[in-house]
Design a protein around this motif. Structure first.
Motif, PDB file in Angstrom:
ATOM      1  N   LEU A  91       0.930  -0.802  -0.209  1.00 29.01           N
ATOM      2  CA  LEU A  91       0.024  -0.114   0.425  1.00 29.01           C
ATOM      3  C   LEU A  91       0.895   1.401  -0.064  1.00 29.01           C
ATOM      4  O   LEU A  91       2.100   0.840   0.493  1.00 29.01           O
ATOM      5  CB  LEU A  91      -0.556  -0.269   1.296  1.00 29.01           C
ATOM      6  CG  LEU A  91      -2.137  -1.132   1.349  1.00 29.01           C
ATOM      7  CD1 LEU A  91      -2.964  -0.892   2.773  1.00 29.01           C
ATOM      8  CD2 LEU A  91      -3.001  -1.057   0.327  1.00 29.01           C
TER       9      LEU A  91
ATOM     10  N   GLN B 259      -4.367   6.466  -0.829  1.00 28.40           N
ATOM     11  CA  GLN B 259      -4.982   5.577  -1.703  1.00 28.40           C
ATOM     12  C   GLN B 259      -4.196   4.764  -2.222  1.00 28.40           C
ATOM     13  O   GLN B 259      -3.306   4.827  -3.378  1.00 28.40           O
ATOM     14  CB  GLN B 259      -6.380   5.292  -2.028  1.00 28.40           C
ATOM     15  CG  GLN B 259      -7.533   6.085  -1.365  1.00 28.40           C
ATOM     16  CD  GLN B 259      -8.215   5.057   0.157  1.00 28.40           C
ATOM     17  OE1 GLN B 259      -8.549   4.113  -0.574  1.00 28.40           O
ATOM     18  NE2 GLN B 259      -7.869   5.810   0.911  1.00 28.40           N
ATOM     19  N   GLY B 260      -4.821   3.417  -2.706  1.00 30.33           N
ATOM     20  CA  GLY B 260      -4.122   2.281  -3.526  1.00 30.33           C
ATOM     21  C   GLY B 260      -2.881   2.016  -3.159  1.00 30.33           C
ATOM     22  O   GLY B 260      -2.393   1.584  -2.181  1.00 30.33           O
TER      23      GLY B 260
ATOM     24  N   ASP C  97      -4.240   9.472   4.152  1.00 28.99           N
ATOM     25  CA  ASP C  97      -5.251   9.680   3.503  1.00 28.99           C
ATOM     26  C   ASP C  97      -4.637   8.963   1.844  1.00 28.99           C
ATOM     27  O   ASP C  97      -5.610   8.762   1.066  1.00 28.99           O
ATOM     28  CB  ASP C  97      -6.281  10.823   2.918  1.00 28.99           C
ATOM     29  CG  ASP C  97      -6.267  11.321   4.452  1.00 28.99           C
ATOM     30  OD1 ASP C  97      -6.407  10.116   5.110  1.00 28.99           O
ATOM     31  OD2 ASP C  97      -6.949  12.401   4.326  1.00 28.99           O
TER      32      ASP C  97
END
Length: 295
Positions: A128, A173-174, A171
């Motif tokens: 991540l 993402q991905g 925060d």
């Protein structure tokens, strides 16, 4: 105190065993990094590095992204030694970054997605982007803590900024970590006299967010009107999420490079530190490189 010529006699002997048994002239490159040499014998010149990850250089050399590896081994104390072909060239100017945009972008794309190279790097606990960013931030905070007391005039600003960055990273993402160079400034590129680009100094490599390498390259060397073309060539989207990650990771990088590296000959100058935060401040504010994009 560390000696930047600690292994000089052993380097001489290694070169005589593996390259030529004639006398060698060893000179230190300008800088404050690890022990390295320009080695000359007659009309032949080579580059020698001590204490590096040999397999990384071999992998990039096989890809044509770093100069050819001619010999490698271990010295008496276990330190690695690597001998590379000397490339006649120079570190790129901003004009050369623009001139060779396609080559720089293609090299980063090739570096990031080479699976053989990815297997050589320490495996990350998570793929991540948020996890990688938070881990990098923790290392930066530990590094900052070692020098913070010497610069009380900047401490509150830096502390507050690191706190803001932590909230932004949480925060993210991905996922999709790549083989990241992590110090991809112009000092770590060579443009040869025939126009080929090479990456050097691979010691900082890890599996990390591609936004680090790409963000540093764009913010330092490419004006906004060229960035979409670069991203397309490098294979990354010009979307808001990637832009945010590039900004955050670049801000962290700007602070990271102001603090001395471990086991190096870097010097920390508290008197210049506040002024040297100009890039860090600019990135945090969403501003462009204060130096501009012309040579």
């Amino acid at each position: 105190m560390m000696d930047r010529t600690q292994h000089q006699q052993e380097v001489q002997a290694f070169l005589q065993r593996h390259i030529s048994n004639k006398a060698w002239d060893l000179t230190l490159p300008v800088g404050s990094g690890h022990e390295t040499y320009f080695a000359q014998c007659g009309d032949q010149t080579y580059f020698v590095k001590i204490g590096v990850q040999i397999a990384r250089y071999q992998a990039l050399a096989a890809m044509g992204l770093t100069p050819q590896v001619l010999a490698a081994g271990r010295l008496a104390d276990g330190e690695s030694i690597l001998v590379q072909a000397y490339v006649a060239g120079k570190n790129p100017s901003r004009r050369e970054y623009r001139l060779h945009l396609t080559q720089f972008a293609a090299a980063i794309r090739q570096l990031h997605h080479n699976t053989a190279l990815q297997k050589l790097l320490p495996q990350a606990p998570s793929d991540l982007y948020a996890a990688a960013g938070l881990e990098a931030l923790s290392r930066l905070e530990q590094k900052w803590a070692r020098w913070r007391a010497q610069v009380p005039q900047a401490a509150e600003f830096v502390d507050h900024s690191l706190g803001d960055l932590r909230q932004k990273i949480a925060d993210f993402q991905g996922a999709g970590l790549v083989a990241s160079h992590n110090d991809i400034c112009n000092a770590n590129w060579l443009v040869s006299t025939d126009g080929k680009v090479y990456l050097i100094d691979l010691e900082s490599m890890s599996l990390d967010d591609p936004a680090l390498d790409v963000g540093a390259t764009l913010w330092w060397y490419y004006p906004p009107q060229l960035r979409e073309s670069f991203l397309e060539e490098a294979g990354y989207p010009p979307d808001a999420a990637f832009q945010e990650r590039m900004q955050v990771r670049m801000a962290m990088h700007c602070l990271h490079i102001l603090l001395p590296r471990e086991q190096s000959f870097d010097v920390f100058d508290p008197d210049d530190f506040t002024q040297s935060l100009a890039d860090f401040r600019a990135v945090l504010a969403g501003e462009e490189n204060p130096q501009g994009y012309e040579d």
